[in-house]
Design an enzyme around this catalytic site. Structure first.
Site, PDB file in Angstrom:
ATOM      1  N   GLY A 112      -1.312 -10.722  -4.175  1.00 45.68           N
ATOM      2  CA  GLY A 112      -1.968 -11.033  -2.902  1.00 45.68           C
ATOM      3  C   GLY A 112      -3.110 -10.119  -2.524  1.00 45.68           C
ATOM      4  O   GLY A 112      -4.132 -10.564  -1.999  1.00 45.68           O
TER       5      GLY A 112
ATOM      6  N   ASP B  24       4.889  -5.217   5.754  1.00 40.77           N
ATOM      7  CA  ASP B  24       5.932  -5.948   6.486  1.00 40.77           C
ATOM      8  C   ASP B  24       7.116  -4.996   6.697  1.00 40.77           C
ATOM      9  O   ASP B  24       7.145  -4.251   7.666  1.00 40.77           O
ATOM     10  CB  ASP B  24       6.293  -7.199   5.679  1.00 40.77           C
ATOM     11  CG  ASP B  24       7.220  -8.140   6.425  1.00 40.77           C
ATOM     12  OD1 ASP B  24       7.758  -7.744   7.465  1.00 40.77           O
ATOM     13  OD2 ASP B  24       7.421  -9.286   5.965  1.00 40.77           O
TER      14      ASP B  24
ATOM     15  N   ASP C 172       0.671 -15.922   0.174  1.00 43.39           N
ATOM     16  CA  ASP C 172       1.127 -17.210  -0.348  1.00 43.39           C
ATOM     17  C   ASP C 172       2.424 -17.684   0.286  1.00 43.39           C
ATOM     18  O   ASP C 172       3.152 -16.924   0.917  1.00 43.39           O
ATOM     19  CB  ASP C 172       1.368 -17.094  -1.862  1.00 43.39           C
ATOM     20  CG  ASP C 172       2.654 -16.319  -2.186  1.00 43.39           C
ATOM     21  OD1 ASP C 172       2.818 -15.192  -1.662  1.00 43.39           O
ATOM     22  OD2 ASP C 172       3.512 -16.844  -2.917  1.00 43.39           O
TER      23      ASP C 172
HETATM   24  C1  PRP Z   1       3.706  -8.780  -0.452  1.00 39.51           C
HETATM   25  C2  PRP Z   1       2.521  -7.883  -0.101  1.00 39.51           C
HETATM   26  C3  PRP Z   1       3.085  -6.499  -0.171  1.00 39.51           C
HETATM   27  C4  PRP Z   1       4.546  -6.684   0.184  1.00 39.51           C
HETATM   28  C5  PRP Z   1       4.769  -6.263   1.599  1.00 39.51           C
HETATM   29  O1  PRP Z   1       3.748  -8.944  -1.834  1.00 39.51           O
HETATM   30  O2  PRP Z   1       1.437  -8.047  -0.982  1.00 39.51           O
HETATM   31  O3  PRP Z   1       2.956  -5.934  -1.454  1.00 39.51           O
HETATM   32  O4  PRP Z   1       4.857  -8.080   0.053  1.00 39.51           O
HETATM   33  O5  PRP Z   1       6.096  -6.399   1.966  1.00 39.51           O
HETATM   34  P1  PRP Z   1       7.006  -5.189   2.445  1.00 39.51           P
HETATM   35  O6  PRP Z   1       6.192  -4.337   3.389  1.00 39.51           O
HETATM   36  O7  PRP Z   1       8.132  -5.905   3.158  1.00 39.51           O
HETATM   37  O8  PRP Z   1       7.467  -4.426   1.254  1.00 39.51           O
HETATM   38  P2  PRP Z   1       4.689 -10.025  -2.575  1.00 39.51           P
HETATM   39  O9  PRP Z   1       5.924  -9.337  -3.043  1.00 39.51           O
HETATM   40  O10 PRP Z   1       4.861 -11.231  -1.683  1.00 39.51           O
HETATM   41  O11 PRP Z   1       3.850 -10.384  -3.861  1.00 39.51           O
HETATM   42  P3  PRP Z   1       2.420 -11.125  -4.012  1.00 39.51           P
HETATM   43  O12 PRP Z   1       1.376 -10.107  -3.625  1.00 39.51           O
HETATM   44  O13 PRP Z   1       2.351 -11.512  -5.451  1.00 39.51           O
HETATM   45  O14 PRP Z   1       2.409 -12.304  -3.068  1.00 39.51           O
END
Ligand code: PRP
Length: 183
Positions: A47, A106, A162
């Site tokens: 992302g 998050d 996504d």
């Molecule tokens: C998302 C985003 C962060 C993480 C944040 O990645 O890019 O890396 O989640 O979440 P947190 O603060 O709760 O740890 P994701 O795992 O969805 O992967 P992606 O980037 O491939 O969508």
């Protein structure tokens, strides 16, 4: 607007404006800290790659880029904080000024883990910038040098974010209609 999106939270123009401000602020700060050495901006696939690509183009200084891929153990939607490195950095970060460019903070567990891991490699400095920080009650304490937007705790997509690998290419960030993920 995409039919699966109920509301646009941040338009393409608002994002561009904010990313430009962030890039300029980083240029100013790191031109002092890092000087001729410049910085290494890293992002975690997938992302954050879109944000990073726009951010570095707003930085007027020496910039290197690198990427990591990780996978979070746990039950899918929420991070567990236990992370497996699928692709490590190519660059040796020892002695470098490193900036992690994240798309969204998050639970903060991903960043908490990454900061701990990367700090053991002795960078000259290590900082986080995030485009979005979700307003949630349960969030690890993560110090961010820059935060693009404090966003509501909604299911958001676009500009790299996504749902089931879709919507990353939307140029704006919007709220996904609940009927899409409750299908
Ligand atoms: C998302 C985003 C962060 C993480 C944040 O990645 O890019 O890396 O989640 O979440 P947190 O603060 O709760 O740890 P994701 O795992 O969805 O992967 P992606 O980037 O491939 O969508």
């Amino acid at each position: 607007m995409h039919p699966d999106v109920s509301e646009i939270l941040y338009s393409e123009e608002e994002i561009a404006q904010r990313v430009s401000e962030m890039g300029k602020a980083l240029t100013e700060e790191y031109s002092e800290i890092a000087g001729d050495q410049g910085v290494l901006v890293i992002s975690v696939l997938r992302g954050a790659a879109i944000f990073m690509a726009d951010l570095v183009r707003q930085m007027d200084m020496r910039v290197e880029m690198d990427f990591m891929a990780i996978s979070s153990y746990g039950n899918g939607a929420k991070s567990s904080g236990v992370v497996r490195v699928l692709k490590d950095l190519t660059t040796d970060i020892k002695g470098k000024h490193v900036i992690i460019a994240e798309d969204i903070l998050d639970s903060g567990l991903t960043l908490k883990y990454l900061l701990k891991m990367l700090n053991t490699r002795q960078p000259a400095s290590l900082a986080v910038v995030t485009l979005l920080r979700k307003k949630t009650r349960m969030q690890a304490e993560i110090e961010c040098k820059q935060i693009g937007f404090e966003c509501p705790d909604e299911f958001i997509v676009g500009y790299g974010l996504d749902y089931a690998e879709q919507y990353r290419n939307l140029p704006y960030i919007g709220i996904l209609k609940p009927e899409i993920y409750y299908k």
